[in-house]
Design an enzyme around this catalytic site. Structure first.
Site, short mmCIF file in Angstrom:
data_model
loop_
_atom_site.label_atom_id
_atom_site.label_comp_id
_atom_site.label_asym_id
_atom_site.label_seq_id
_atom_site.Cartn_x
_atom_site.Cartn_y
_atom_site.Cartn_z
N HIS A 1 -9.43 0.96 4.68
CA HIS A 1 -8.17 1.12 5.41
C HIS A 1 -8.42 2.02 6.63
O HIS A 1 -9.23 2.93 6.59
CB HIS A 1 -7.11 1.75 4.50
CG HIS A 1 -5.74 1.71 5.10
ND1 HIS A 1 -5.31 2.66 6.00
CD2 HIS A 1 -4.71 0.83 4.95
CE1 HIS A 1 -4.08 2.36 6.38
NE2 HIS A 1 -3.69 1.25 5.76
N GLY B 1 2.56 1.99 10.78
CA GLY B 1 3.50 3.10 10.63
C GLY B 1 4.17 3.51 11.93
O GLY B 1 4.79 4.57 12.01
N ASN C 1 0.87 -1.18 0.00
CA ASN C 1 0.00 0.00 0.00
C ASN C 1 0.91 1.23 0.00
O ASN C 1 1.51 1.56 1.03
CB ASN C 1 -0.88 -0.03 1.26
CG ASN C 1 -1.68 1.25 1.44
OD1 ASN C 1 -1.79 2.06 0.53
ND2 ASN C 1 -2.22 1.43 2.63
N GLU D 1 -5.38 -5.25 10.48
CA GLU D 1 -4.37 -4.23 10.71
C GLU D 1 -4.65 -3.52 12.03
O GLU D 1 -5.47 -2.60 12.08
CB GLU D 1 -4.39 -3.20 9.58
CG GLU D 1 -4.09 -3.79 8.22
CD GLU D 1 -3.46 -2.75 7.29
OE1 GLU D 1 -2.37 -3.00 6.80
OE2 GLU D 1 -4.07 -1.69 7.10
N LYS E 1 0.13 4.26 -0.27
CA LYS E 1 -0.53 5.44 0.33
C LYS E 1 -0.31 6.67 -0.55
O LYS E 1 -0.23 6.55 -1.77
CB LYS E 1 -0.01 5.67 1.75
CG LYS E 1 -0.07 4.40 2.60
CD LYS E 1 0.11 4.69 4.07
CE LYS E 1 0.20 3.39 4.83
NZ LYS E 1 0.10 3.54 6.26
N GLU F 1 -6.87 4.41 7.81
CA GLU F 1 -6.69 5.86 7.57
C GLU F 1 -7.94 6.45 6.92
O GLU F 1 -8.29 7.60 7.16
CB GLU F 1 -5.44 6.09 6.71
CG GLU F 1 -4.17 5.87 7.54
CD GLU F 1 -2.99 5.36 6.76
OE1 GLU F 1 -2.98 5.44 5.52
OE2 GLU F 1 -2.04 4.85 7.42
N SER G 1 3.53 -2.47 10.32
CA SER G 1 5.00 -2.47 10.47
C SER G 1 5.64 -3.81 10.09
O SER G 1 6.57 -4.27 10.76
CB SER G 1 5.39 -2.05 11.89
OG SER G 1 4.94 -0.73 12.15
C1 PEP Z 1 -0.71 0.02 6.10
O1 PEP Z 1 -0.85 1.22 6.00
O2 PEP Z 1 -1.54 -0.73 5.59
C2 PEP Z 1 0.44 -0.48 6.85
C3 PEP Z 1 0.40 -1.70 7.30
O3 PEP Z 1 1.48 0.41 7.08
P1 PEP Z 1 2.91 0.07 7.74
O4 PEP Z 1 3.41 -1.20 7.10
O5 PEP Z 1 3.77 1.24 7.42
O6 PEP Z 1 2.67 -0.10 9.20
#
Ligand code: PEP
Length: 250
Positions: A95, A173, A9, A167, A11, A97, A213
């Site tokens: 997601h 992040g 992703n 998630e 973003k 976000e 992460s």
């Molecule tokens: C994401 O935004 O779906 C995600 C898992 O981000 P990160 O790997 O940076 O934690």
């Protein structure tokens, strides 16, 4: 056997030129990988150019969101037929976000999943609790609410096409990863919910990705868990080396 799926992703990152450079490197280094499904999800503006690189290869293309109407007076939105026109096979829906900053709810997620399935896109549906909810011992309740309501009203055949991404928001992040045991516990719970909603066959055939992460260093242990079938990767998907490191380590 469920095939591992690793999706990046990207973003709100990468110009068209940067996206083309990154995907070209991913494609050339992932050449010959057949035991993992690989997907990249760039910004809308880069989809078409990225598709020119990945079309016909083992790297799939996904968008980061969609709108459920096909066309009309919906300024700023992008629909399933347009995403397919740009070359997409996948789309991320719900997601955290989008839930946090753009008012996405289980109801809008459900409408988007419906549209994606009707139009032939594979939805990657995100669910997961935030830090406050985890600390208040509400992780299971939140995940149950997301899964049951975002995935309400689909047939068994439709469900089998859906990919769920667990998630935990506190791990996105932040550099904090859920431990493999913590992630496995929720993945197993999600599979039991899918079984309750449908049946064993549906639950056992659906893929559930982990996101939060994920890096080359922790990918192997996470992907080794019984109910973890891949990863949705944010930060580490922005560099070919780390994205490919994750793919190689699972
Ligand atoms: C994401 O935004 O779906 C995600 C898992 O981000 P990160 O790997 O940076 O934690």
């Amino acid at each position: 056997m469920r095939k591992i799926i690793i999706a990046g992703n990207w973003k709100l990152n990468k110009t068209i030129a940067e996206a083309v450079e990154l995907v070209s490197e991913i494609k050339s280094q992932a050449d010959g990988v057949t035991n993992v499904d690989i997907v990249v999800c760039p910004v809308f503006t880069a989809l078409s150019e990225v598709n020119k690189i990945v079309a016909g290869s083992n790297v799939g293309l996904g968008a980061q969101d969609l709108y459920w109407e096909d066309s009309g007076a919906f300024t700023g939105e992008v629909s399933v037929p347009l995403l397919k026109d740009a070359g997409c096979q996948y789309v991320i829906i719900g997601h955290s976000e989008r839930r946090q900053y753009f008012g996405e709810t289980n109801e809008t997620v459900n409408s988007k999943v419906k549209a994606a399935l009707a139009g032939g896109l594979i939805p990657i549906v995100c669910v997961g609790e935030n830090l406050e909810q985890r600390e208040a011992d509400k992780a299971f309740d939140v995940v149950k609410d997301h899964v049951e309501n975002s995935l309400k009203g689909f047939s068994a055949d439709e469900m089998k096409k859906i990919i769920v991404a667990y998630e935990p928001v506190w791990a996105i992040g932040t550099g904090k990863t859920a431990s493999p045991a913590q992630a496995q516990e929720i993945h197993n719970f999600i599979r039991s919910l899918l079984k309750e909603m449908h049946n064993d066959e549906v639950a056992e055939s659906m893929r559930i990705q982990y996101g939060g992460s994920v890096k080359p260093e922790n990918a192997k242990e996470l992907m080794g868990q019984k109910d973890i079938d891949g990863a949705l990767v944010g930060g580490a998907a922005l560099k070919a080396e780390s994205f490919l490191g994750i793919i190689k380590n699972c």
